[in-house]
Design a protein around this motif. Structure first.
Motif, PDB file in Angstrom:
ATOM      1  N   THR A 163       8.335  -7.342  -3.758  1.00 23.04           N
ATOM      2  CA  THR A 163       7.499  -6.292  -4.336  1.00 23.04           C
ATOM      3  C   THR A 163       6.790  -5.556  -3.210  1.00 23.04           C
ATOM      4  O   THR A 163       6.274  -6.194  -2.284  1.00 23.04           O
ATOM      5  N   VAL A 164       6.770  -4.239  -3.264  1.00 23.17           N
ATOM      6  CA  VAL A 164       6.109  -3.414  -2.248  1.00 23.17           C
ATOM      7  C   VAL A 164       5.066  -2.546  -2.944  1.00 23.17           C
ATOM      8  O   VAL A 164       5.316  -1.977  -4.009  1.00 23.17           O
ATOM      9  N   VAL A 165       3.908  -2.446  -2.311  1.00 23.83           N
ATOM     10  CA  VAL A 165       2.823  -1.604  -2.811  1.00 23.83           C
ATOM     11  C   VAL A 165       2.508  -0.529  -1.776  1.00 23.83           C
ATOM     12  O   VAL A 165       2.313  -0.835  -0.594  1.00 23.83           O
ATOM     13  N   ALA A 166       2.480   0.707  -2.205  1.00 24.20           N
ATOM     14  CA  ALA A 166       2.050   1.846  -1.362  1.00 24.20           C
ATOM     15  C   ALA A 166       1.567   2.923  -2.308  1.00 24.20           C
ATOM     16  O   ALA A 166       2.361   3.678  -2.868  1.00 24.20           O
ATOM     17  N   GLU A 167       0.246   2.960  -2.508  1.00 25.11           N
ATOM     18  CA  GLU A 167      -0.311   3.882  -3.488  1.00 25.11           C
ATOM     19  C   GLU A 167      -1.736   4.247  -3.090  1.00 25.11           C
ATOM     20  O   GLU A 167      -2.404   3.499  -2.377  1.00 25.11           O
ATOM     21  N   GLU A 168      -2.173   5.384  -3.572  1.00 21.48           N
ATOM     22  CA  GLU A 168      -3.537   5.800  -3.252  1.00 21.48           C
ATOM     23  C   GLU A 168      -4.537   4.901  -3.962  1.00 21.48           C
ATOM     24  O   GLU A 168      -4.355   4.532  -5.126  1.00 21.48           O
ATOM     25  N   ASP A 169      -5.572   4.534  -3.218  1.00 19.94           N
ATOM     26  CA  ASP A 169      -6.651   3.719  -3.773  1.00 19.94           C
ATOM     27  C   ASP A 169      -7.725   4.652  -4.330  1.00 19.94           C
ATOM     28  O   ASP A 169      -8.470   5.270  -3.579  1.00 19.94           O
ATOM     29  N   LEU A 170      -7.772   4.737  -5.630  1.00 18.19           N
ATOM     30  CA  LEU A 170      -8.701   5.665  -6.286  1.00 18.19           C
ATOM     31  C   LEU A 170      -9.958   4.968  -6.779  1.00 18.19           C
ATOM     32  O   LEU A 170     -10.779   5.578  -7.469  1.00 18.19           O
ATOM     33  N   GLY A 171     -10.104   3.691  -6.416  1.00 17.79           N
ATOM     34  CA  GLY A 171     -11.258   2.932  -6.884  1.00 17.79           C
ATOM     35  C   GLY A 171     -12.519   3.220  -6.086  1.00 17.79           C
ATOM     36  O   GLY A 171     -12.496   3.853  -5.054  1.00 17.79           O
TER      37      GLY A 171
END
Length: 274
Positions: free
Chosen positions: A266-274
């Motif tokens: 599993t790969v994660v690459a996403e904007e952190d909008l928190g």
């Protein structure tokens, strides 16, 4: 001077393995040090607990060594990355550098390597690109040609597929697009190196496929390396480099000295909008 705008990403990955015997393994999932990208809150976890050792390879890439136990094991990496709110740098006026004037440490990236075969694709390179003005525009023409010639298709290539193989078949994944473009550049004496890392769908339409590691190339023009992406064929935001080398054999995300089964990744690459 006003500081450049930035955005924050969540990056990371999880590997689930099952091995018959203890298996030495090298992972490359941690970003390289970069002047325009900062990484914080790095977290590693291992199930079961493993002895690990960090080191830097000959290309300056951070690596982690461990021994996967027999049975099941899980490695996880997670971090926050702050990146410029800007697409990759580009300069249509950047020119090619004569081989005699190339820096010593750049010469290596004009030569054949495991997957990049400028000697085998040289005639085709000169046929396709000899009449294109040298420099940035010629490299972009190479990317255009590769992007049009190859169809992206998971499972269409194997761990042994070379640039020549995928050029012949017409199918590949992002690493194959990159190997082929690198081969054409090197055939024209333009230094090009392989890069891979995290690439979020930032300010572009989301890709419906599961997130994966991405591959692209860096090309020496003028006095620096420039990013080109033959797979997506556009300048993008949010690239976080994990490794650079001659081709994918230098910067595999996992190199196992044995035959463990990768049950899931599993790969994660996403904007952190928190």
């Amino acid at each position: 001077m006003t500081p450049p705008e930035t955005r924050r990403l969540r990056i990371g990955c999880e590997f689930v393995y099952r091995a018959e015997i203890p298996t030495p393994t090298v992972f490359q999932v941690q970003p390289v040090t970069a002047p325009d990208v900062s990484v914080a809150d790095e977290k590693w976890s291992f199930e079961p607990e493993l002895d690990v050792r960090h080191y830097t390879d000959l290309y300056g890439n951070p690596c982690l060594r461990t021994v996967l136990p027999d049975g099941g094991s899980i490695l996880r990496y997670a971090a926050l990355a702050t990146v410029p709110d800007a697409v990759d740098d580009g300069d249509p006026d950047a020119g090619e550098v004569p081989v005699a004037d190339l820096p010593d440490d750049v010469l290596l990236f004009t030569l054949p390597s495991r997957y990049c075969l400028p000697d085998m694709l040289g005639n085709e390179a000169w046929k396709q690109f000899a009449d294109v003005p040298p420099g940035y525009s010629r490299v972009q023409a190479i990317c255009d040609h590769v992007n049009e010639h190859l169809t992206f298709q998971y499972g269409s290539s194997t761990a042994t597929s070379t640039a020549l193989d995928v050029y012949t078949s017409g199918y590949g994944v992002c690493r194959d697009f990159t190997h082929l473009a690198i081969s054409f550049c090197r055939a024209l004496n333009i230094p090009a190196r392989y890069a891979f890392g995290y690439l979020p769908d930032m300010d572009v339409p989301p890709d419906p496929a599961p997130m994966d590691f991405a591959a692209w190339m860096e090309v020496w023009l003028g006095d620096r390396w420039w990013t080109f992406d033959p797979r997506n064929n556009q300048r993008r935001k949010g690239r976080v480099v994990i490794g650079r080398g001659r081709d994918a054999s230098d910067v595999a995300m996992a190199t196992t000295f044995g035959g463990p089964m990768l049950e899931s990744m599993t790969v994660v690459a996403e904007e952190d909008l928190g």
